[in-house]
Each structure stands twice: as structure tokens, then as C-alpha cells.
Design an enzyme around this catalytic site. Sequence first.
Site, PDB file in Angstrom:
ATOM      1  N   TYR A 101      23.640  82.331  34.111  1.00 49.14           N
ATOM      2  CA  TYR A 101      23.814  83.593  34.840  1.00 49.14           C
ATOM      3  C   TYR A 101      24.638  84.598  34.036  1.00 49.14           C
ATOM      4  O   TYR A 101      24.599  85.802  34.314  1.00 49.14           O
ATOM      5  CB  TYR A 101      24.506  83.371  36.192  1.00 49.14           C
ATOM      6  CG  TYR A 101      23.737  82.560  37.195  1.00 49.14           C
ATOM      7  CD1 TYR A 101      22.427  82.134  36.973  1.00 49.14           C
ATOM      8  CD2 TYR A 101      24.339  82.200  38.407  1.00 49.14           C
ATOM      9  CE1 TYR A 101      21.747  81.375  37.913  1.00 49.14           C
ATOM     10  CE2 TYR A 101      23.663  81.456  39.355  1.00 49.14           C
ATOM     11  CZ  TYR A 101      22.373  81.036  39.107  1.00 49.14           C
ATOM     12  OH  TYR A 101      21.719  80.277  40.048  1.00 49.14           O
ATOM     13  N   HIS A 145      20.728  72.262  35.669  1.00 52.89           N
ATOM     14  CA  HIS A 145      20.063  73.434  36.236  1.00 52.89           C
ATOM     15  C   HIS A 145      18.550  73.267  36.298  1.00 52.89           C
ATOM     16  O   HIS A 145      17.914  73.548  37.314  1.00 52.89           O
ATOM     17  CB  HIS A 145      20.432  74.683  35.423  1.00 52.89           C
ATOM     18  CG  HIS A 145      20.253  75.957  36.168  1.00 52.89           C
ATOM     19  ND1 HIS A 145      20.914  77.115  35.826  1.00 52.89           N
ATOM     20  CD2 HIS A 145      19.500  76.282  37.242  1.00 52.89           C
ATOM     21  CE1 HIS A 145      20.569  78.080  36.652  1.00 52.89           C
ATOM     22  NE2 HIS A 145      19.706  77.600  37.515  1.00 52.89           N
TER      23      HIS A 145
END
Length: 267
Positions: free
Chosen positions: A39, A97
Site C-alpha cells: 500500500y 498478502h
Amino acid sequence: MSIPALGLGTFRLKDQVVIDSVRNGLEVGYRAIDTAQIYGNEAEVGQAIADSGVPRDELFITTKIWTDNLSRSKLIPSLQDSLKKLRTDHADLVLIHWPSPGDAVSVAEFMGALAEAKAQGLTKLIGVSNFNINLMQQAIAAVGAHEIATNQIELSPWLQNHKVVQFAQDQGIHITSYMTLAYGAVLKDPVIAEIAASHNATPAQVALAWAIRQGYAVIPSSTKRENLAGNLKAATLKLSLDDMARIAELDRNERLVSPDGLAPAWD
């Protein structure tokens, strides 16, 4: 240690926008924050948390290991870097992830490294994200189902992911729902809107409450303080069995997140 039912997501939020979102979220009552290495906002999330004055032991911080860092030699150093950015000595939950593209790093290798990170005290819980049944089976074989706190998956009234949910729950693995509002699209669904009107609630509250009632954790994001505060109320919204049945009928397997080269073969 349990995963909070309602947390604050930070996907796609950068720079001052994410600082403001986390600050506002903490001020209105959030105590769980979800971020990820990819992110590009861990440092800003850490700054907002530090500036808030909220004690660390009141917070539940989740981050996720990116695919570039899945090897045994890289995973722990990358997590240590994430923790520095987040200004904490440990996370509460660390997830893989996405699975390794092309199985370049085996599930056994990265789950073993993640379990070692937990053993070193770098995180209290570990888990996975975007794993199908086959990948969950491999992760269980590597570390045991008891070590896998959650599988964070795309899940909304339009994508209810029954097979993955059922397998995870049969193994005692918790489900975290992301994209619960489907980028806001489900808020325009007439059934959701009708149920919301009957409860004097917002469509977002209904969609989130639907997920929470099924035992999932949710991590919606918003840049608007009023929406952040409103979403929190989903935790106490009581949907009827009829409401739940009507939402169950909305499933249409509409997946919004399936990046080429990363996504597994979905169940």
C-alpha cells in the site's frame, strides 16, 4: 487473542489522505487498523497512530507481506522494516498478502518464515490473504490450522465465496472480508437499500452487519469522518433472519479483485 469484528482499511489511501483517515478513525472509535507493505502507507499509518495518543495495547495493527518478500531470507527483514515504519515493535496480525506468483516461493517456505516471525515476537498472530482451498491446505500442512488466524478474502453480498468460507470455518480459520461494499456498488442494490430503510440504517451499515453477523471481520475504508463513524454502527445493527436470507440471494459471484499473475485459481 481474537480479531476485532470491525477495523479500518487503508487500501488505496496515501500520504495526508491516509493520515487523516486513520486519525479520524481513531478519534471516532476504531482500534483495529489494516495496512500492507504494497500500500505504500505504513509510515503514514504509523505517524497517525503515534500522533493519536491512543495506547499501543488498545490497538490491533495488521500488515501484509508482499510477494517480493516471501522468501525465508527476506520475510522477517521486510517485516522488521514494516514495524519501524509503523513505529511499533510488533504487529498484532501479519498476513501473506498473495500467494507467490508461479509458486516461486513454496507455501511451506513462506509459512515457515511467518511462523518464525511470530516465534520471535514480531507479531502475535499470523494468517493468509487471497488463498483458495488448495493454498489453505498447503498452509495447514506447513504450520497447522491452529496457527492460521484468518484468511482475508474478497467477500461481499455479490461475492459470498461459500466454498472457501466453508473450508476455512471447518478448519477453525476465521474469515476477514475485504471489499465488503464492492467499491460502493452494493450500496446501490435495491434489496440492500430496502433493508437499510426498514432499519433506519445506511446501506453500508447493512452490508457490513450482514458480514459481521456471519462471524466475519470487516475492514472498510473511508476518507469521510461521517462515513467512518457510520460504518462503526454496523457492529450493533441487528438484521433479522429474513434480512439475512434476502441478502444471501444476492450472490452472483461478482469478483472485482483478481490481478493477473497474482490471483490463484478461485474456488
